[in-house]
Design a protein around this motif. Sequence first.
Motif, PDB file in Angstrom:
ATOM      1  N   TYR A 364       0.836  -1.201   0.000  1.00  0.00           N
ATOM      2  CA  TYR A 364       0.000   0.000   0.000  1.00  0.00           C
ATOM      3  C   TYR A 364       0.873   1.254   0.000  1.00  0.00           C
ATOM      4  O   TYR A 364       2.033   1.228   0.446  1.00  0.00           O
ATOM      5  CB  TYR A 364      -0.917   0.004   1.220  1.00  0.00           C
ATOM      6  N   LYS A 367      -1.456   8.458  -1.472  1.00  0.00           N
ATOM      7  CA  LYS A 367      -1.372   9.322  -2.653  1.00  0.00           C
ATOM      8  C   LYS A 367      -2.238  10.564  -2.472  1.00  0.00           C
ATOM      9  O   LYS A 367      -3.173  10.592  -1.669  1.00  0.00           O
ATOM     10  CB  LYS A 367      -1.821   8.562  -3.895  1.00  0.00           C
ATOM     11  N   GLU A 369      -4.534  12.958  -4.849  1.00  0.00           N
ATOM     12  CA  GLU A 369      -5.161  13.098  -6.160  1.00  0.00           C
ATOM     13  C   GLU A 369      -5.455  14.577  -6.423  1.00  0.00           C
ATOM     14  O   GLU A 369      -6.271  15.199  -5.747  1.00  0.00           O
ATOM     15  CB  GLU A 369      -6.451  12.274  -6.225  1.00  0.00           C
ATOM     16  N   ILE A 374      -1.431  12.740 -10.039  1.00  0.00           N
ATOM     17  CA  ILE A 374      -1.490  11.983  -8.789  1.00  0.00           C
ATOM     18  C   ILE A 374      -0.074  11.923  -8.225  1.00  0.00           C
ATOM     19  O   ILE A 374       0.867  11.487  -8.909  1.00  0.00           O
ATOM     20  CB  ILE A 374      -2.033  10.562  -9.018  1.00  0.00           C
ATOM     21  N   SER A 376       2.502  10.616  -5.160  1.00  0.00           N
ATOM     22  CA  SER A 376       2.677   9.635  -4.089  1.00  0.00           C
ATOM     23  C   SER A 376       3.460  10.235  -2.939  1.00  0.00           C
ATOM     24  O   SER A 376       4.336  11.101  -3.138  1.00  0.00           O
ATOM     25  CB  SER A 376       3.417   8.399  -4.617  1.00  0.00           C
ATOM     26  N   TYR A 393      -2.058  -2.622   5.646  1.00  0.00           N
ATOM     27  CA  TYR A 393      -3.041  -1.556   5.452  1.00  0.00           C
ATOM     28  C   TYR A 393      -3.262  -0.786   6.750  1.00  0.00           C
ATOM     29  O   TYR A 393      -3.466   0.439   6.732  1.00  0.00           O
ATOM     30  CB  TYR A 393      -4.365  -2.151   4.963  1.00  0.00           C
ATOM     31  N   ASN A 440      -8.541  14.491  -0.579  1.00  0.00           N
ATOM     32  CA  ASN A 440      -8.081  13.662  -1.701  1.00  0.00           C
ATOM     33  C   ASN A 440      -6.813  12.888  -1.357  1.00  0.00           C
ATOM     34  O   ASN A 440      -6.178  12.325  -2.240  1.00  0.00           O
ATOM     35  CB  ASN A 440      -7.833  14.530  -2.934  1.00  0.00           C
ATOM     36  N   LEU A 442      -5.478   9.669  -0.118  1.00  0.00           N
ATOM     37  CA  LEU A 442      -6.075   8.335  -0.082  1.00  0.00           C
ATOM     38  C   LEU A 442      -5.020   7.247   0.026  1.00  0.00           C
ATOM     39  O   LEU A 442      -3.833   7.484  -0.253  1.00  0.00           O
ATOM     40  CB  LEU A 442      -6.912   8.107  -1.351  1.00  0.00           C
ATOM     41  N   ILE A 443      -5.476   6.079   0.427  1.00  0.00           N
ATOM     42  CA  ILE A 443      -4.615   4.890   0.460  1.00  0.00           C
ATOM     43  C   ILE A 443      -4.922   4.027  -0.765  1.00  0.00           C
ATOM     44  O   ILE A 443      -6.074   3.766  -1.068  1.00  0.00           O
ATOM     45  CB  ILE A 443      -4.822   4.074   1.742  1.00  0.00           C
ATOM     46  N   ASP A 444      -3.887   3.611  -1.439  1.00  0.00           N
ATOM     47  CA  ASP A 444      -4.064   2.776  -2.621  1.00  0.00           C
ATOM     48  C   ASP A 444      -3.111   1.591  -2.548  1.00  0.00           C
ATOM     49  O   ASP A 444      -2.169   1.583  -1.747  1.00  0.00           O
ATOM     50  CB  ASP A 444      -3.820   3.603  -3.890  1.00  0.00           C
ATOM     51  N   GLY A 445      -3.351   0.581  -3.390  1.00  0.00           N
ATOM     52  CA  GLY A 445      -2.485  -0.608  -3.432  1.00  0.00           C
ATOM     53  C   GLY A 445      -1.711  -0.692  -4.716  1.00  0.00           C
ATOM     54  O   GLY A 445      -2.161  -0.234  -5.770  1.00  0.00           O
TER      55      GLY A 445
END
Length: 446
Positions: A364, A367, A369, A374, A376, A393, A440, A442-445
């Motif tokens: 994970y 980021k 947005e 985008i 990181s 996570y 905006n 957020l956590i992403d994988g």
Amino acid sequence: MKFITVIALSFMIALSLNAQKTLKRYRSISGDSIDNNLVEIFVNSTSASSTTDILKFKTIFDLTDKGQQAAISGKTNNQISELLNKKFLLDQSKKNSVIDLTTINIRITFSISRMVNYSDKKKLSAYDRIENLNYSFKLDPGIDKKVIFTKWNKYTTEYGTLDIGTLEYNQSFSASLDVTGKIGASASSKNSEKEGDNTSELTSTLGSDLSGTAKTAYNTSRKENQNIKYSFLQLTGSIEEREFNIHQQGTRETDLAGNVSIDLSVKVPEDDILCTSFTNLFKENNVYNSPELVQMTHTRYYIPDTLLLKNGVKGILSYDFVVRHILKKANTFPEFDDKICFIKGNNSKSSTLIKSTDLKVPVYFIKLELPDKIQSLTFTENNKNLVIHFLSYIDALDFKKWLLYNISNMTTDSLLISGKTISFDGISLTSDEVKQNTSNILIDGV
């Protein structure tokens, strides 16, 4: 006298020929036949885990009952509630800086079934069973050569040890010839029969002074104590780097149909990723710590290279079998009085051991947005911005929570943790571009 002797010996020979000497596995056997579709094997595998535990914390519930009692002793209800939700970090100083997650433990289950053709009575018998089975799995030649089998731990079947009861079979044969003197001539015979006991007696008198009596007796008794507790499978196997083989042989009245499972370790090609851990983000009462109290550490992980294994780990399952088919069965439970034949066959199919989705290690990142791009979350290392990756996570969620608090309360131009600048790929956390778009973040994988 000679005539009597001949008759007596004839009885003895005839009855001895009918007497069964040993307990056989069948009464008679006919020629073999071939049917490749009579047995089918399905493969199902589940990924147990990688060989390394990546858990970085424990809770109060991991303590013993005495430890839990000592931890909450003397604390108020609010303190106890806080303690129950607290995570205790493990000592990371004793852990390796590089952790290998490329050895995967899987459990493979082979579901073995015997197909029954109800429309063909010649091939249909409720007492048929798979008597012998050989099967092997060989990795697809197109699979990367770095994929190898390293070890298997155990076999698991639906059966335990052999204690299948007893079968007693008793038989006896006796004969005698008596010659006595007697006047006159006569002949008589007597036969008596009952189930399991056949006795014949013949008396003949020849001449004035000679008589002979021959007695033969043949007795059989069978007592069946079929107290079935367990069944046992004779199962052996071998393993090589690119294939493994299993051989099963059933004992009497034991069908090999069912499930067989093995635990297998598979080594796959590696990719590497640098993951970050943050400690001391919060105080005991969930108050946010200042950035100078937070520590940042990095650990390099070797993870499966999913680009080389886009289709997962596949191979060819091959098997050959022998089915004991009953042509005619007596009205008994044991197998020794059956008329049988053997049906042989072989087959092969493509099977998947590990799906591509099971190879992927969840990683994970956080980021930002923006309308046109985008960004990181990164840290600086040798004048480079490196993405902050989390292997958990929960770790990512905790740091995001801490980060949002500090963005809104920062008084400095940049955020420093362990002497390294934290930013969104060069965009300062104190910039209006970040502060105006905190929703905006957020956590992403990966």
